[in-house]
Design a protein around this motif. Structure first.
Motif: not given
Length: 704
Positions: A85-87, A251-258
């Protein structure tokens, strides 16, 4: 402004009187000063003059006091592992010990302590993040208070370096200053406290069918009752069990910070995202499983035999400890489905029966059911409360005869256990959270919560446990993806062959990491986890791992256990300067120590004589007699070592188990009665004592 997350960059400045730690990216932050050689802590407004910059570090792992000196352990190299989540999450790659004394004092025990700790830190997989709490599952994070510093939000069980951070924690909380005096809260010290997790972490950008996602697997190993395979079993008086691990599949969906670029969580970020996401909110789905040793008092005692001696104490003696254990488990996870995979025949049956007896004691009005088939009379055995009258009635014991049901490489029959658990899995749900719009702290709106956990165990909580956890996680993943529409009803996550291969390998890597930290080798049966079938190469690898485990568990786990006890604070070294006893010195009689060397010498001489060429007129009977003599000596030495194996196991020197000390004395007593060497050993030992095998007077065991 108070910083709630640790500093990402720290400079170390050193002088003859102190170490100073500053954050160049936070010039207004206070400087942490560690006085030398006392170790007293203080905060200074602004930089200190006269201190020379030594290096830049990734963080302070902690401080530890050994026999003669205190050391600051710093992380000088960390590897980015990916984003959640971006971290960004990092793995500890290398560490350095900064001594507080200007000139190092050399002492055999001190040097051994340092070598033990350095080996543990070099081989132990540890992870951290500056802005993300790696010690807590997503569900617990969603319920935590984001206004607290990161170290205060950390899960105490998985805050692996908490003991060596205790000086900084006490200083920050005002419990004590470096001089031992109570003071006010020092919030300026909070950013220097970095929680570290021990375990496995893998973050992968992938897709299943047409849906892109971030797939993550995290296993967190508890710092309580940490140790090695045969030296730490069962439960302790505080309710902590051996080899307890929490595994979270995310599971992370719509993740733009991976991706690995940049840093998430800083300025200009909202909800852990950079920029917009075109109306699609990122959502997180996670599922947690646990594993842990059977919660009764039991031990397996090494004697150099391949199968150790099994000792199980009366179940009634462990009831209070088990209550403490399940109090915590129910509070944290809700209903507990206790999946027991030990064998129902042979030596393991005693552990199985003890577990079932414990559950019968804990639950009210226990109701039992047994299923049989053509393979075994007890395929599945269930024990649970017939009515829900008290908290322990949330325990659901499910025994599965894994060994017999999957015999002959029929691994698909493990599905029988899944069929039994499906109702509980559906009822227990999983966690699902969605980004909260315009939330500056990146919190998740909770849409669904996991209210039950599957707690799996076999004897080691390794190989059989890995197979079952992988199976349960795959079923749950399919259910999650169907619920969000990524898969259609009737489809399965393993229909996508590319994703299934990735999934299998990540879970196999997880099995290897958990196994290596406990048993010293990678897991068994990982060829099935990786490929879905047993292979000849996998069987050979399992044989190699089994032999390696035998060697390490008998001859290498003592120092490993000592390292765990030192790092986790289960043992506190004596700081008495007048105590000059060498704690790691081998105090066995010299004759006992010499027998393995005598065995090696006999093997050498027999090999030399058997390979020596003789002339046709050479008298060979002296050579044969010489060879026969050494064969007799070697046979006697091998028999002596085999029958007195407890004298040759490499036991831990710091917190030697009581049963190991008792076994040593008992075995030594039989040696003194030996007609061949008894008198020689007794004569050698006159004036000394074998009672110091535990060396407990050198320091003290810390009760947590």
């Amino acid at each position: 402004m108070r910083s709630l997350i640790p500093f990402r960059d720290i400079n170390v400045h050193a002088s003859a009187s102190h170490y100073a730690f500053t954050s160049p990216s936070s010039p207004s932050a206070q400087t942490l000063v560690v006085e030398r050689p006392s170790g007293d802590l203080r905060l200074n407004d602004g930089a200190l003059l006269g201190a020379k910059r030594v290096s830049s570090i990734a963080g302070i792992l902690g401080m530890i006091k050994l026999r003669l000196d205190k050391y600051i352990i710093v992380i000088n190299k960390a590897q980015p592992m990916g984003r959640l989540k971006g971290h960004m999450v990092y793995k500890v790659i290398s560490t350095e010990f900064l001594p507080l004394r200007e000139r190092a004092l050399h002492d055999p025990d001190e040097d051994t302590y340092l070598n033990l700790l350095k080996t543990l830190l070099k081989t132990g997989p540890m992870y951290f993040s500056y802005s993300f709490d790696v010690t807590n599952s997503f569900q617990r994070q969603a319920q935590s208070d984001p206004s607290l510093p990161l170290w205060k939000r950390a899960d105490d069980r998985f805050f692996w370096n908490k003991f060596i951070q205790s000086d900084l924690i006490d200083f920050a909380s005002g419990a004590a200053s470096g001089s031992g005096l109570r003071g006010g809260q020092q919030i300026g010290a909070d950013p220097f406290i970095l929680p570290v997790m021990f375990g496995m972490l893998r973050i992968t950008q992938t897709r299943i069918k047409a849906t892109p996602l971030t797939f993550t697997l995290i296993t967190r190993r508890s710092r309580h009752r940490g140790g090695t395979r045969y030296l730490v079993r069962g439960i302790d008086d505080q309710g902590h069990v051996a080899n307890f691990n929490e595994t979270e599949q995310i599971v992370i969906l719509n993740d733009e910070t991976g991706d690995l670029g940049g840093f998430a969580g800083g300025r200009g970020m909202q909800n852990g995202k950079v920029g917009g996401n075109e109306g699609y909110d990122a959502q997180v789905m996670s599922y947690v499983q646990t594993r842990g040793s059977v919660p009764v008092f039991w031990a397996e005692i090494n004697t150099l035999h391949y199968t150790p001696k099994l000792h199980v104490r009366g179940v009634e003696s462990a009831v209070e400890a088990a209550r403490q254990h399940f109090n915590e488990q129910i509070k944290l996870y809700g209903d507990n489905y206790l999946v027991n995979l030990v064998n129902q025949k042979g030596r393991e049956d005693r552990v199985k029966k003890a577990y079932e007896q414990m559950v019968r004691i804990l639950v009210s009005d226990p109701d039992e059911a047994t299923q049989a088939d053509y393979v075994t009379d007890e395929k599945i055995h269930i024990v649970e409360a017939s009515q829900k009258n008290q908290k322990y009635d949330r325990l659901h014991y499910v025994y599965f005869d894994f060994h017999n049901e999957t015999k002959g490489l029929q691994w698909h029959r493990a599905q029988l256990l899944l069929d039994q658990l499906k109702q509980g899995l559906v009822k227990g749900q999983y966690f699902r959270g969605v980004d909260m719009p315009a939330d500056a702290q990146g919190r998740l709106e909770i849409r669904n919560q996991q209210t039950a956990v599957v707690r799996t165990n076999c004897m080691d909580c390794l190989d059989r446990t890995n197979v079952v956890q992988t199976m349960i996680a795959r079923w749950t993943l399919t259910r999650q993806l169907i619920d969000v529409g990524a898969l259609k009803p009737g489809e399965s996550a393993d229909d996508d062959k590319a994703f299934e291969s990735l999934y299998r390998n990540i879970w196999a890597d997880n099995a290897d990491v958990v196994s290596k930290s406990y048993s010293g080798t990678g897991a068994l049966k990982t060829d099935f986890t990786r490929t879905g079938q047993r292979t000849r190469a996998g069987a050979l690898q399992d044989l190699n791992n089994s032999v390696t485990r035998y060697v390490k568990n008998n001859f290498g786990d003592g120092p490993r256990q000592d390292a765990f006890d030192l790092f986790l604070g289960a043992y506190l070294p004596s700081t008495s300067i007048t105590d000059t006893n060498l704690i790691f010195k081998d105090r066995r009689p010299v004759l006992i120590q010499a027998i393995p060397y005598l065995l090696a010498a006999s093997f050498f001489f027999v090999m030399v004589t058997s390979m020596t060429r003789t002339g046709p007129e050479t008298t060979i009977w002296p050579l044969r007699l010489f060879s026969l003599l050494w064969m007799v000596i070697g046979s006697w030495c091998a028999h002596f070592i085999w029958t007195h194996g407890m004298l040759y196991v490499n036991w831990p020197k710091l917190n030697t188990p009581r049963w190991a000390q008792e076994g040593y004395h008992e075995t030594m007593g039989s040696v003194l009665q030996n007609k061949v060497i008894g008198n020689f050993v007794l004569g050698h030992e006159r004036g000394s004592s074998v009672g110091r095998v535990g060396h407990m007077e050198e320091g003290k065991k810390r009760i947590q």
